[in-house]
Design a protein around this motif. Structure first.
Motif, PDB file in Angstrom:
ATOM      1  N   ARG C  64      18.767 133.224 -19.551  1.00 50.50           N
ATOM      2  CA  ARG C  64      19.701 134.063 -19.160  1.00 50.50           C
ATOM      3  C   ARG C  64      20.212 133.890 -17.852  1.00 50.50           C
ATOM      4  O   ARG C  64      20.738 134.601 -17.195  1.00 50.50           O
ATOM      5  N   LYS C  69      22.229 132.912 -11.623  1.00 54.43           N
ATOM      6  CA  LYS C  69      22.617 134.123 -10.905  1.00 54.43           C
ATOM      7  C   LYS C  69      22.338 134.184  -9.456  1.00 54.43           C
ATOM      8  O   LYS C  69      22.951 134.914  -8.576  1.00 54.43           O
ATOM      9  N   TYR C  81      17.504 141.052 -10.464  1.00 55.07           N
ATOM     10  CA  TYR C  81      17.358 140.034 -11.451  1.00 55.07           C
ATOM     11  C   TYR C  81      15.672 139.583 -11.753  1.00 55.07           C
ATOM     12  O   TYR C  81      15.552 139.010 -12.579  1.00 55.07           O
ATOM     13  N   ARG C  84      13.974 141.639 -14.262  1.00 52.22           N
ATOM     14  CA  ARG C  84      14.195 141.156 -15.779  1.00 52.22           C
ATOM     15  C   ARG C  84      13.590 139.705 -16.146  1.00 52.22           C
ATOM     16  O   ARG C  84      13.605 139.234 -17.318  1.00 52.22           O
ATOM     17  N   TYR C  87       9.354 141.260 -17.715  1.00 54.51           N
ATOM     18  CA  TYR C  87       9.685 142.684 -17.553  1.00 54.51           C
ATOM     19  C   TYR C  87       8.751 143.575 -17.819  1.00 54.51           C
ATOM     20  O   TYR C  87       8.724 144.587 -17.977  1.00 54.51           O
ATOM     21  N   ARG C 158      -0.196 153.390 -21.094  1.00 51.38           N
ATOM     22  CA  ARG C 158       0.766 152.568 -20.404  1.00 51.38           C
ATOM     23  C   ARG C 158       1.690 154.003 -20.006  1.00 51.38           C
ATOM     24  O   ARG C 158       2.493 153.780 -18.794  1.00 51.38           O
ATOM     25  N   ARG C 172      11.691 153.252 -15.582  1.00 49.12           N
ATOM     26  CA  ARG C 172      10.503 153.128 -16.459  1.00 49.12           C
ATOM     27  C   ARG C 172      10.280 151.781 -16.660  1.00 49.12           C
ATOM     28  O   ARG C 172       8.926 151.307 -16.668  1.00 49.12           O
ATOM     29  N   LEU C 173      11.084 150.705 -16.548  1.00 50.17           N
ATOM     30  CA  LEU C 173      10.855 149.422 -16.760  1.00 50.17           C
ATOM     31  C   LEU C 173      11.352 148.363 -15.793  1.00 50.17           C
ATOM     32  O   LEU C 173      10.985 147.649 -15.296  1.00 50.17           O
ATOM     33  N   MET C 174      12.556 148.738 -15.243  1.00 47.79           N
ATOM     34  CA  MET C 174      13.437 147.776 -14.437  1.00 47.79           C
ATOM     35  C   MET C 174      13.447 148.744 -12.984  1.00 47.79           C
ATOM     36  O   MET C 174      14.234 149.687 -12.800  1.00 47.79           O
TER      37      MET C 174
ATOM     38  N   CYS D  76      13.955 142.436 -22.684  1.00 43.24           N
ATOM     39  CA  CYS D  76      13.391 143.423 -22.012  1.00 43.24           C
ATOM     40  C   CYS D  76      13.429 144.900 -22.952  1.00 43.24           C
ATOM     41  O   CYS D  76      12.164 145.640 -22.991  1.00 43.24           O
ATOM     42  N   GLU D  80      11.085 148.817 -24.418  1.00 42.23           N
ATOM     43  CA  GLU D  80      11.443 150.146 -24.887  1.00 42.23           C
ATOM     44  C   GLU D  80      11.263 150.475 -26.084  1.00 42.23           C
ATOM     45  O   GLU D  80      11.138 151.658 -26.456  1.00 42.23           O
ATOM     46  N   PRO D 148      23.995 142.860 -16.994  1.00 37.75           N
ATOM     47  CA  PRO D 148      23.875 142.292 -15.763  1.00 37.75           C
ATOM     48  C   PRO D 148      24.215 140.584 -15.549  1.00 37.75           C
ATOM     49  O   PRO D 148      24.525 139.885 -14.728  1.00 37.75           O
ATOM     50  N   CYS D 173      20.017 150.076 -18.940  1.00 36.76           N
ATOM     51  CA  CYS D 173      19.398 148.778 -18.683  1.00 36.76           C
ATOM     52  C   CYS D 173      18.126 148.790 -18.159  1.00 36.76           C
ATOM     53  O   CYS D 173      17.739 148.836 -16.932  1.00 36.76           O
ATOM     54  N   PRO D 174      17.081 148.923 -18.903  1.00 37.67           N
ATOM     55  CA  PRO D 174      17.090 149.146 -20.433  1.00 37.67           C
ATOM     56  C   PRO D 174      17.082 150.720 -20.697  1.00 37.67           C
ATOM     57  O   PRO D 174      17.017 151.520 -19.817  1.00 37.67           O
ATOM     58  N   ARG D 176      16.358 154.299 -22.132  1.00 39.21           N
ATOM     59  CA  ARG D 176      14.961 154.968 -22.094  1.00 39.21           C
ATOM     60  C   ARG D 176      14.709 155.365 -23.682  1.00 39.21           C
ATOM     61  O   ARG D 176      15.799 155.371 -24.350  1.00 39.21           O
TER      62      ARG D 176
END
Lengths: 349, 207, 395, 213
Positions: C64, C69, C81, C84, C87, C158, C172-174, D76, D80, D148, D173-174, D176
């Motif tokens: 990616r 970037k 970045y 990601r 992740y 988790r 939640r993730l990023m 990613c 989710e 992005p 992104c991402p 939910r």
């Protein structure tokens, strides 16, 4: 079938019929009932599987389809699969590819004929019932091989080869395991085998130490026979994508699915009639007013539940380990079991 | 073992083939860990020496650098780092002229020292000896550097692109790289080909 | 019952069997869409029956352009970045990058003093994320071996960690929670309570996992003595993290390099000891992860006790960060291994070059060596035990 | 109506899909549902054929109740997606939890993550391998439009809809897991042909009417 024939001969509209027409009609009725039972039963098991899996994984499983706990989920799945596009790979062996799902389903379906749901509720009370059931249920593996070879897919081929090796190997301990019981009763008729366990709970074959060993071997081997975890090597999802049915879509896939679940019921029902007292509840007084088929089906469903339970708990073996367990553990064990039982019988008489 | 000792040892063995090390000016080291520039032809020997005699048994990272547009004066002027080419071919409008470099970051489990070895090559002739025989992990790292910068590692057994497709054109991390607008029949920019909408939704939108 | 150690079929030579039977090797593509490759990894395998002759990984299906970037984004913007890349443990990646930039500032004499409170917050959150990442590793490893249920149980726990993260930073993730000089938000009090609760409840769950999977006879038979990566191999191929520690090497940057405030905590570095088979087999790597979860929990517990009740969360930072000509290579211990950032600055507000040394990239390389000679099932087990994240391998 | 939308097929045995696999032409008749307009032209009010509408609604119900997604994680967002299938969100409640590993048995492709140039042809191939009727959810900014990685992403396809048709876009992104569930319900609406009960509970309408202009 005899029960149907009897019912028909008593019915008013069938009075004037020829005996051959009567028996043909009875055959059709019996076949139709079994076919319907197999399909509905398999669908029920699929739903059960998803709900039990959900329970074990602290989820709900299907909830909204059919409003109450997703009871119509399997029907929706079935109708949807019926409507899916039918695809076959360009270089597939068309004949084998088409006939494979039918073989699998037929194999499972044929075994239902001899299952004794009650003293009178049996499709065909064959004297070689057990033998017949094992023979027809190994038709399944023909379907698996045909599917794997016919798909022209390398993963499918792997699945087929694994399936062939596995089912052929596990047929042996499966057959050997029930032999002591057969020796004891002196019949291969499943109804007779169940009949021999009339009476109190301890007259079930399960509670005989020799037969108990047989039962354990039978139970584990039957998992391999129907390709369930921990022996689901023909369709190992994490290794072979979907194994022998990777290339199947829609209804053909549904036949594999139904066949698998019907087969689960067949091996459970055989275990029930050979080891778990058939249609007897274990308390003679209760036997009089509880319908026999209900008891038989409930016991079988419980064994199916055990299979589902194991599937969602255990990891999966490797191919060589699977073969090892069969050839070096189960076959010697069941042979020894058979030998010891024979010895005891010849000495005690 | 401090980086300075490593450098002293290297200078003793390889003499003037050790070109320079990161400047230490007014008590401020501009590189961490200490970076030692070596001549390209000495690179493999230096690496072998560092592994065998100095105990640097781990190669952590192989990084390529394109010095095109690097501002030594420290102003950091902004460079246009990528453009789309209209015809889809990634040919730069103004080819760069800066040097390319490869940096190897080494680490020793024995004495915990860290050091960086760098080799600088001309853009027109980007050839560096491979150290894959010294540390096997360099094989993939060098493939990645080749993929991104077009630096050829001589003696590498299997120098192919690793991240990008094999028939990709251009080396994307070079500063003069122009982005392609398509790769075969895959459009990399533009409008969606088709959006599936049912007539009913279209009708609802109209109302 | 004791199952046999797998005897590998001898490598067949072309002329060997040609006399009796015409046979050839089978070439199969495993991936990029395959259930057990954890994303879009493609393994090109050559097999003789069930035995794998050679494995060639093809990567880049998720390339990616993260390094490109970096050259177009400012130091602060690039944090997004780093989320990601790995992740599954975005907090750790954030932190690694932020520490690299802080180190770069430090060697240029623009050093920032991270407030003590912020350091504690960083440690707590990073260790929680390590647990979350290892939970996914545990769950998906179960999937690879054929057990579905551990995966769902792992996801369940988790979610508890993600709940905390959501309270802390809203994602939640990023997360992009760590910034250069500290962290972005303060931990709300109820999140702290939730962390305490989690620390209290999680050991029970770990015990449950061990009962469900770790000590399962079939699982042990499938993973012990399989995919052995010994110390020499691991070091030569640049393996780090649980793969290196599973090979019996006691190497953890948190202790050996001692960044941040890890010297204030008392924790062990679990290493593989060959409890079930050989040192460095799949089971060891898996077991190291399970033990690391315990250790992370211990760190969180201690950090919660030592932590000042309140404090600054961020040092004074220039809004536009410009760093003079200099370079830094900084590594930090992420759940997958050593994540390194090589940043070259030339005075601008964007890095001139930012190379990411991703642990999974180097960990995957070793599969070429280990994969050959195994059975297909073992290959799946070995790939699973490396705990790959393709976002980080391909960047 | 099938003939109009799909063109006549002389020999059903000779029908191929985009990757060159045979498809059973006879089943095409069943598959092509057409639109409501097509149906209205067949089913006149008071006609005996009104049973067709019932059958069609049964078919639609079956299809929307059992959307089997493909186990297909790209980046990613796949995490989710896994969470959505996991314990807390449980995609299986909607009958969509039977993740199939092979495209042949799946109805829904959740493009969960960045589609790169190297992967794009594979995504297309997988889509072509799926049997009709099939649906696509573009999950996350990357699958919708590059996300992005739009600016300097030389290797990133700026939206999966450049390669395959997308039914539902799920932004984030991402996104939910709840948003993915919402996307799934939107897809169900789309199959159903109208807004379902689940999408808009009555209290939302009440709430909206109470908001002053």
């Amino acid at each position: 079938m005899e029960a149907f024939q009897q019912m028909l001969s008593q019915a008013g509209w069938a009075q004037g019929m020829q005996p051959w027409a009567l028996s043909g009609l009875a055959m059709l009725f019996a076949g139709g009932t079994i076919l319907g039972g197999v399909a509905v039963g398999a669908m029920f098991f699929i739903w059960t599987e998803r709900k039990v899996a959900g329970y074990i994984q602290s989820r709900y499983g299907p909830m909204y389809v059919g409003h109450f706990h997703g009871v119509l989920q399997s029907i929706a799945d079935g109708v949807k699969l019926l409507l899916k596009e039918d695809i076959w790979p360009t270089d597939a062996d068309k004949f084998l590819f088409r006939i494979a799902p039918l073989l699998v389903f037929t194999g499972a379906f044929l075994s239902f004929v001899v299952l004794p749901f009650g003293p009178d509720f049996v499709g065909a009370s064959l004297d070689i019932g057990l033998f017949y059931a094992f023979a027809t249920s190994s038709l399944v593996v023909m379907g698996v091989i045909a599917a794997g070879w016919g798909s022209n897919n390398k993963w499918s081929l792997y699945g087929a080869m694994r399936g062939a090796a596995q089912v052929i190997s596990y047929e042996i301990p499966l057959g050997l395991a029930v032999l002591p019981v057969v020796m004891s009763v002196g019949s291969l008729n499943l109804g007779t085998l169940a009949e021999a366990q009339r009476g109190w709970l301890w007259s079930w074959h399960l509670f005989n130490p020799i037969f108990f060993v047989s039962f354990v071997i039978y139970l584990i081997s039957s998992l391999a026979e129907v390709n369930r975890v921990p022996f689901d090597l023909p369709e190992t999802e994490s290794e072979l994508v979907s194994g022998y049915h990777t290339e199947y879509t829609g209804m053909k896939f549904a036949f594999f699915f139904l066949g698998e679940y019907a087969d689960m019921f067949v091996v459970s029902a055989i275990a029930v009639s050979v080891f778990l007292g058939g249609w007897y509840t274990g308390i003679p007084a209760v036997d009089a007013f509880v319908p026999a088929p209900l008891v038989f089906i409930l016991k079988s469903v419980f064994l199916v539940f055990v299979q589902i339970w194991l599937r969602w708990t255990l990891p999966r073996l490797r191919v060589d380990q699977l073969m090892y367990v069969c050839w070096k553990v189960f076959i010697p064990l069941s042979l020894a079991n058979l030998f010891i039982y024979g010895l005891i019988r010849s000495m005690v008489g | 073992m401090t980086p300075a000792e490593v450098e002293a040892g290297l200078r003793e063995v390889f003499g003037d083939r050790i070109l320079s090390s990161s400047a230490v000016e007014e008590g401020r080291d501009t590189a961490w860990p200490r970076r030692i520039d070596v001549a390209v032809d000495a690179l493999e020997e230096v690496c072998r020496y560092l592994r065998d005699s100095q105990g640097f048994d781990r190669l952590l990272c192989v990084s390529g650098i394109d010095y095109e547009g690097y501002d030594e004066s420290g102003k950091g002027k902004h460079i246009e780092i990528s453009r789309y080419e209209e015809d889809g071919s990634p040919t730069p409008t103004k080819p760069g002229s800066g040097d390319l470099a490869v940096v190897y970051h080494l680490h020793s489990r024995a004495h915990g020292g860290e050091v960086a070895i760098a080799a600088r090559v001309r853009r027109t002739e980007p050839k560096v000896p491979s150290v894959g025989q010294v540390w096997p992990t360099a094989l993939w790292a060098e493939r990645e550097t080749y993929d991104m910068y077009g630096i050829e590692f001589e003696g590498h057994p299997d120098l192919r692109r690793i991240l990008l497709p094999e028939d990709w054109e251009g080396f994307p991390l070079r500063k003069d790289y122009a982005m392609p607008s398509r790769y075969h029949d895959v459009p990399l920019e533009g409008a969606p080909l088709a959006v599936r909408t049912s007539p009913r939704e279209v009708r609802e939108e109209k109302e | 019952m004791i199952l046999p150690k797998l005897q590998h079929a001898p490598a067949s030579r072309p002329g060997d069997r040609a006399r009796t039977m015409k046979s050839e090797l089978l070439h199969i593509n495993m991936g990029p869409q395959h259930p057990s490759t954890h994303g879009v990894l493609r393994l090109f395998i050559t097999t003789d029956g069930e035995v794998v002759h050679s494995v060639t990984p093809y990567i880049g299906y998720l390339h990616r352009c993260a390094e490109k970037k970096a050259e177009g984004n400012t130091y602060h913007q690039y944090i997004v970045y780093t989320d990601r890349m790995d992740y599954l443990s975005a907090m750790n990646s954030n932190w690694g990058y932020c520490m690299a930039v802080e180190k770069l500032m430090e060697i240029n004499g623009m050093g920032v003093e991270i407030p003590e409170y912020a350091e504690y917050v960083r440690v707590i959150i990073a260790e929680l994320n390590r647990i979350a990442s290892h939970l996914i590793a545990f769950g998906t490893y179960g999937l690879d071996i054929g057990a579905m249920t551990p995966f769902f149980h792992a996801l369940r726990e988790r979610e508890a960690i993600l709940n905390i993260f959501e309270k802390v930073c809203g994602a939640r993730l990023m997360y992009s929670y760590y910034v250069v000089g500290g962290v972005k938000w303060d931990i709300p009090p109820d999140a702290l309570e939730e962390i305490e609760l989690f620390v209290k409840l999680f050991p029970d769950k770990l015990r449950e996992y061990n009962e469900l999977l770790t000590t399962n006879k079939i699982f042990v038979e499938r993973t012990a003595n399989v995919g052995v990566i010994d110390e020499d191999l691991a070091v030569a191929y640049g393996c780090t993290g649980p793969v290196l520690r599973g090979a019996g090497v006691k190497w953890d940057l948190r202790k050996d390099q001692g960044y941040s405030i890890y010297d204030r905590f008392d924790f062990e570095i679990p290493v593989g000891g060959g409890d079930m088979g050989t040192v460095g087999d799949c089971w060891d790597r898996y077991w190291v992860r399970m033990l690391e979860m315990e250790q992370s929990l211990a760190i969180v517990e201690q950090a919660l006790q030592q932590m000042p009740r309140e404090g600054e969360i961020m040092a004074e930072m220039p809004r536009r960060l410009k760093i003079p000509n200099s370079e830094v290579f900084f590594r930090s211990e992420c759940p997958k291994g050593e994540l390194g950032f090589y940043i070259l600055s030339d005075g601008g507000d964007v890095p001139f070059r930012c190379k990411v040394r991703s642990p999974a990239f180097h960990n995957l390389h070793v599969i070429e060596e280990v994969g050959a000679g195994q059975m297909i099932s073992d290959l799946v087990a070995t790939v699973g035990s490396l705990d790959l994240v393709l976002g980080e391998i391909d960047r | 109506m099938a003939a109009e939308t799909r063109g006549p097929r002389r020999n059903p045995e000779e029908a191929f899909n985009a990757v060159g696999d045979h498809i059973g032409g006879d089943r095409e008749q069943l598959l092509s549902f057409g639109t409501d307009e097509d149906l209205a032209s067949v089913v006149q009010p008071g006609s005996d054929l009104v049973i067709l509408a019932q059958v069609q609604s049964l078919f639609r119900w079956a299809q929307l109740s059992s959307i089997w997604p493909m186990t297909f994680g790209l980046a990613c967002c796949a995490i989710e997606m896994m969470s959505a299938a996991g314990t807390r969100y449980d995609l299986d409640r909607f009958g969509a939890g039977a993740m199939r590993a092979t495209p042949r048995q799946s109805d829904l492709m959740i493009v969960s993550g960045t589609v790169t140039a190297k992967m794009a042809t594979r995504v297309k191939r997988l889509y072509d391998q799926m049997p009709d009727p099939k649906w696509v959810i573009a999950m996350g900014s990357c699958a919708i439009g590059g996300g992005p990685y739009f600016k300097h992403g030389y290797h990133v396809v700026k939206g999966v809809d450049m390669m395959i048709p997308v039914d539902v876009y799920v932004p984030g992104c991402p996104p939910r897991p709840e948003v993915l569930l919402e996307g799934l319900m939107r897809l169900q609406d789309k199959i159903r042909g109208k807004k379902g009960r689940l999408v808009r509970p009555k209290w939302i309408d009440d709430y909206i009417t109470r908001i002053p202009d």
